[in-house]
Design a protein around this motif. Structure first.
Motif, PDB file in Angstrom:
ATOM      1  N   MET A   1       3.631  12.247   5.628  1.00 40.32           N
ATOM      2  CA  MET A   1       3.879  11.388   4.478  1.00 40.32           C
ATOM      3  C   MET A   1       2.676  10.459   4.267  1.00 40.32           C
ATOM      4  SD  MET A   1       7.067   8.803   3.825  1.00 40.32           S
ATOM      5  CE  MET A   1       7.162   7.837   2.329  1.00 40.32           C
ATOM      6  N   THR A   2       2.220  10.360   3.048  1.00 38.97           N
ATOM      7  CA  THR A   2       1.066   9.526   2.740  1.00 38.97           C
ATOM      8  C   THR A   2       1.427   8.061   2.846  1.00 38.97           C
ATOM      9  OG1 THR A   2       0.265  11.216   1.216  1.00 38.97           O
ATOM     10  CG2 THR A   2      -0.706   9.016   1.023  1.00 38.97           C
ATOM     11  N   ASP A   3       0.562   7.294   3.545  1.00 34.92           N
ATOM     12  CA  ASP A   3       0.792   5.855   3.645  1.00 34.92           C
ATOM     13  C   ASP A   3       0.571   5.209   2.285  1.00 34.92           C
ATOM     14  OD1 ASP A   3       1.313   6.026   6.328  1.00 34.92           O
ATOM     15  OD2 ASP A   3      -0.757   5.640   6.923  1.00 34.92           O
ATOM     16  N   ILE A   4       1.421   4.236   1.967  1.00 36.21           N
ATOM     17  CA  ILE A   4       1.301   3.495   0.716  1.00 36.21           C
ATOM     18  C   ILE A   4       0.389   2.288   0.935  1.00 36.21           C
ATOM     19  CG2 ILE A   4       2.517   2.195  -1.064  1.00 36.21           C
ATOM     20  CD1 ILE A   4       3.120   5.159  -1.121  1.00 36.21           C
ATOM     21  N   VAL A   5      -0.671   2.192   0.138  1.00 38.62           N
ATOM     22  CA  VAL A   5      -1.574   1.052   0.222  1.00 38.62           C
ATOM     23  C   VAL A   5      -1.016  -0.072  -0.645  1.00 38.62           C
ATOM     24  CG1 VAL A   5      -3.903   0.199  -0.261  1.00 38.62           C
ATOM     25  CG2 VAL A   5      -3.576   2.543   0.579  1.00 38.62           C
ATOM     26  N   GLN A   6      -0.892  -1.249  -0.062  1.00 35.65           N
ATOM     27  CA  GLN A   6      -0.369  -2.390  -0.806  1.00 35.65           C
ATOM     28  C   GLN A   6      -1.339  -2.776  -1.924  1.00 35.65           C
ATOM     29  OE1 GLN A   6       2.609  -3.852  -0.326  1.00 35.65           O
ATOM     30  NE2 GLN A   6       2.250  -5.214  -2.068  1.00 35.65           N
ATOM     31  N   PRO A   7      -0.914  -2.714  -3.200  1.00 33.99           N
ATOM     32  CA  PRO A   7      -1.827  -3.054  -4.296  1.00 33.99           C
ATOM     33  C   PRO A   7      -2.086  -4.560  -4.344  1.00 33.99           C
ATOM     34  CG  PRO A   7       0.363  -2.620  -5.166  1.00 33.99           C
ATOM     35  CD  PRO A   7       0.403  -2.289  -3.697  1.00 33.99           C
ATOM     36  N   SER A   8      -3.353  -4.937  -4.414  1.00 32.84           N
ATOM     37  CA  SER A   8      -3.715  -6.353  -4.469  1.00 32.84           C
ATOM     38  C   SER A   8      -5.139  -6.476  -4.982  1.00 32.84           C
ATOM     39  CB  SER A   8      -3.598  -7.007  -3.082  1.00 32.84           C
ATOM     40  OG  SER A   8      -4.480  -6.379  -2.164  1.00 32.84           O
ATOM     41  N   THR A   9      -5.470  -7.662  -5.472  1.00 36.02           N
ATOM     42  CA  THR A   9      -6.834  -7.945  -5.901  1.00 36.02           C
ATOM     43  C   THR A   9      -7.504  -8.865  -4.892  1.00 36.02           C
ATOM     44  OG1 THR A   9      -6.057  -9.805  -7.234  1.00 36.02           O
ATOM     45  CG2 THR A   9      -6.317  -7.693  -8.361  1.00 36.02           C
TER      46      THR A   9
END
Length: 440
Positions: A1-9
């Motif tokens: 399962m692909t790890d989800i990268v936390q979206p952030s700036t």
């Protein structure tokens, strides 16, 4: 399962939702319009420059703040303002430009300073500069306040003051007190609004200045009143320095030019506290304050400099200019709730068709767009309540319902989304109605 990268700036990098971005863009368009209407020409320089170009003046704090990296054998850096790229641009294209060269540049700049509330590492600047070849008329210094005034009036502000001074006045005055290098004195005086007069006096005394000199400085920065009263007070000072007299004459000329161009007297004020760019500006200096919101600080500043591109060419290129820090201005005004009038819909009207009337609705969409109406079309399935909710979320002022009864009658139903009132209109009457509302 692909790890989800936390979206952030990254910290210090502003990103807006579409509704806010429209407000930001509208402010940017108003500024651009004012610049272009005054005859300024657009340029756009690369975000990346050679490090040796950006740091030609020397390192110091600038070198600590730039984003720099190496690609192959080239040392690169991201521009930290729009002035240094302008200097390089004018020196590089000198033979192709007509002087005085009037340019505007609206673009992002990058500074790796500590991110904090209202200050950013990536931000927009909106600059104008007038560059002369060897010399530059004082008319340009006097024109700048008229450009600031029209810009902020169009941005919706009427209560603002452009504080204007001349560095020659300051240099001559402080030299008359025996202070040849006034840099530290000016830095202390610049803190007057933050720390108060008594604290300023204490810091001046800590520099070793005599009580008489400290008292003279306090009286000097307290000069106030009408423009005429300020100039009378300046001429009455026992200062015999030629540079001081030259600065007073230049400042008077700037006010005369500004008044001749229609600048309101309440919008400009001579202010002996204003210094700006201690190692850069050499003549007129400007700071613009929103009178009801002084805590925001200067929203537009700049001034006159002797030689823009000394590090890139032997040509003498004096100039005068101003800069509006748009990202910071937007943030501060938004925090103060002063941008509500800028909030509107991207659409004039939204068409809400039924499944069986899509063909006729598409024809109406084309008719409206051909007529210059900013019309949208909701093509998704769902109940009419869902469609109206979507229109509300977009703040669309009007919706058009196209059902079978509308097709049969040759008219459509137009709903005013603010009050819920509906009326039947023919396509021609609809176009005229929406055009009138658009003009309003």
């Amino acid at each position: 399962m692909t790890d989800i990268v936390q979206p952030s700036t990254l910290p210090g990098f502003m990103e807006l939702l579409p509704e806010d971005q429209r407000v930001f863009n509208r402010m940017k368009d108003i500024i651009r319009k004012n610049y272009e209407e005054k005859g300024f020409l657009p340029i756009d320089t690369p975000v990346l420059e050679k490090q040796e170009v950006l740091l030609a003046k020397g390192g110091g704090e600038t070198e600590k703040q730039i984003y720099a990296f190496k690609k192959g054998n080239t040392d690169l850096a991201m521009r930290f303002d729009l002035t240094v790229p302008l200097a390089r641009y004018v020196a590089q294209h000198y033979s192709d430009l007509s002087f005085p060269f009037r340019r505007y540049h609206i673009g992002k700049v990058y500074r790796g300073e500590r991110a904090q509330k209202g200050r950013f590492r990536e931000f927009y600047q909106c600059d104008i500069d007038i560059i002369g070849n060897g010399k530059l008329s004082l008319f340009n210094d006097g024109e700048i306040p008229s450009i600031i005034e029209s810009t902020f009036m169009d941005l919706g502000f009427s209560d603002f003051t452009i504080h204007i001074n001349n560095r020659k006045i300051l240099n001559g005055f402080y030299r008359s007190l025996g202070i040849d290098d006034s840099t530290e004195v000016l830095r202390i005086v610049d803190k007057l609004d933050k720390i108060g007069l008594e604290a300023v006096k204490e810091e001046l005394q800590a520099l070793g200045l005599s009580d008489a000199s400290v008292s003279a400085i306090a009286d000097f920065i307290a000069i106030d009143g009408t423009t005429q009263e300020v100039f009378e007070a300046l001429r009455a000072l026992p200062v015999e320095e030629a540079e001081f007299s030259e600065g007073v004459a230049e400042l008077e000329a700037v006010f005369d030019i500004a008044y001749a161009l229609g600048v309101k007297k309440e919008h400009i004020k001579p202010d002996m506290k204003i210094a700006r760019g201690l190692d850069y500006y050499t003549g007129t200096v400007y700071e613009t304050i929103l009178d009801k919101y002084p805590s925001i600080g200067s929203v537009c500043s700049g001034g006159r400099y002797d030689n823009l591109a000394a590090h890139y060419t032997k040509q003498s290129l004096p100039g005068v200019g101003i800069s509006i820090g748009l990202s910071r201005l937007y943030y501060q005004l938004n925090e103060a709730g002063l941008l509500d009038d800028f909030t509107d819909s991207a659409l004039d009207v939204l068409i809400l068709p039924f499944e069986e009337t899509k063909r006729e609705s598409l024809a109406l969409l084309k008719t409206l767009r051909d007529a210059g109406i900013c019309a949208g079309y909701y093509g998704e399935s769902g109940k009419m309540g869902k469609k109206f909710k979507y229109a509300d979320q977009l703040r669309v002022p009007y919706c058009i319902v196209v059902g079978l009864s509308e097709i049969e009658s040759g008219a459509v139903t137009l709903r005013d989304m603010e009050n819920g009132k509906e009326e039947r209109l023919s396509p021609d009457a609809l176009v005229e109605y929406l055009r009138d509302k658009k003009r309003d």
